[in-house]
Design an enzyme around this catalytic site. Structure first.
Site, mmCIF file in Angstrom:
data_model
loop_
_atom_site.group_PDB
_atom_site.id
_atom_site.type_symbol
_atom_site.label_atom_id
_atom_site.label_comp_id
_atom_site.label_asym_id
_atom_site.label_seq_id
_atom_site.Cartn_x
_atom_site.Cartn_y
_atom_site.Cartn_z
ATOM 1 N N CYS A 45 32.683 47.716 42.807
ATOM 2 C CA CYS A 45 33.496 46.473 43.391
ATOM 3 C C CYS A 45 33.156 46.347 44.765
ATOM 4 O O CYS A 45 32.873 46.866 45.338
ATOM 5 C CB CYS A 45 34.931 47.008 42.969
ATOM 6 S SG CYS A 45 35.960 45.659 43.492
ATOM 7 N N HIS A 91 42.005 43.283 38.556
ATOM 8 C CA HIS A 91 42.301 42.519 39.854
ATOM 9 C C HIS A 91 43.477 41.606 39.865
ATOM 10 O O HIS A 91 44.282 41.704 40.894
ATOM 11 C CB HIS A 91 41.093 41.797 40.444
ATOM 12 C CG HIS A 91 40.164 42.736 41.139
ATOM 13 N ND1 HIS A 91 40.304 43.522 42.136
ATOM 14 C CD2 HIS A 91 38.675 42.820 40.780
ATOM 15 C CE1 HIS A 91 39.145 44.192 42.396
ATOM 16 N NE2 HIS A 91 38.283 43.844 41.479
ATOM 17 N N HIS A 96 37.243 43.994 34.054
ATOM 18 C CA HIS A 96 37.235 44.374 35.519
ATOM 19 C C HIS A 96 38.102 43.282 36.650
ATOM 20 O O HIS A 96 39.085 43.764 37.314
ATOM 21 C CB HIS A 96 35.896 44.603 36.241
ATOM 22 C CG HIS A 96 35.596 45.078 37.457
ATOM 23 N ND1 HIS A 96 35.409 46.318 37.979
ATOM 24 C CD2 HIS A 96 36.052 44.106 38.590
ATOM 25 C CE1 HIS A 96 35.166 46.201 39.281
ATOM 26 N NE2 HIS A 96 35.797 45.176 39.843
ATOM 27 N N GLU A 97 37.737 41.936 36.449
ATOM 28 C CA GLU A 97 38.248 40.853 37.059
ATOM 29 C C GLU A 97 39.797 40.745 36.564
ATOM 30 O O GLU A 97 40.575 40.444 37.590
ATOM 31 C CB GLU A 97 37.479 39.721 36.949
ATOM 32 C CG GLU A 97 35.974 39.789 37.492
ATOM 33 C CD GLU A 97 35.747 40.266 38.865
ATOM 34 O OE1 GLU A 97 36.687 40.323 39.649
ATOM 35 O OE2 GLU A 97 34.767 40.815 39.024
HETATM 36 ZN ZN ZN Z 1 36.292 44.527 41.604
#
Ligand code: ZN
Length: 177
Positions: free
Chosen positions: A101, A147, A143-144
């Site tokens: 990341c 966030h 993953h995004e």
């Molecule tokens: Zn990330």
């Protein structure tokens, strides 16, 4: 001209906030943010970046998979802004793979993710897309998406034994692929 944005690093409380739905996609601030995020992710050799990583709590991210120094085996695709993204369905089958990341420099971790997901997002010109994503791109999307909910990939690593430095990752994993 797009601008390279400063990327918030692990520990920055902005990375732990819940992002807000984007109401007006045509807003100048949003369109400019998209341009800047695309420029920033390219320059950083990333394959994705989410608005909270640039201190903006809007539900949007860029998926920009392409082979680069950090991910030499990534599939090639045009950088795509995904606004108000949602995961509609996830396969029960999961796979573990190494993630990194831009907000956690120098560290990789093995993260279990659904292998296939059905997703929905609005593009920067306001069109609604529904797609099925698999494998590496499905992993980036998950993953995004995390966030936008204040979750970092380290939260999903199952054991500290499944962490590696970037240097070791390059030596042990990338060179063997
Ligand atoms: Zn990330």
């Amino acid at each position: 001209m797009s601008e390279i944005l400063q990327i918030s690093q692990l520990g920055n409380p902005g990375l732990r906030r819940q992002s807000q739905v984007v109401e007006n996609i045509q807003d100048d601030r949003i369109q400019k943010l998209i341009d800047n995020l695309i420029a920033t992710v390219k320059q950083a050799n990333g394959v994705g970046i989410a608005a909270p990583q640039a201190a903006q709590c809007d539900r949007l991210f860029i998926v920009a998979s392409r082979p680069n120094l950090r991910y030499p085996h990534a599939p090639q695709m045009e950088p795509t802004a995904m606004i108000n993204p949602r995961i509609i369905a996830s396969s029960t089958e999961t796979a573990k793979d190494w993630e990194g990341c831009l907000s956690v420099p120098g560290i990789r971790g093995l993260v279990p993710r659904s292998r296939a997901i059905e997703i929905e997002y609005t593009s920067r010109d306001g069109k609604l897309y529904r797609q099925e994503l698999t494998d590496f791109v499905a992993r980036i999307f998950q993953h995004e998406s995390d966030h936008l909910d204040g979750i970092i990939f380290l939260d999903r690593v199952e054991s500290t034994q499944e962490l590696m430095t970037e240097d070791e990752y390059q030596k042990q994993v990338v060179n063997l692929l």
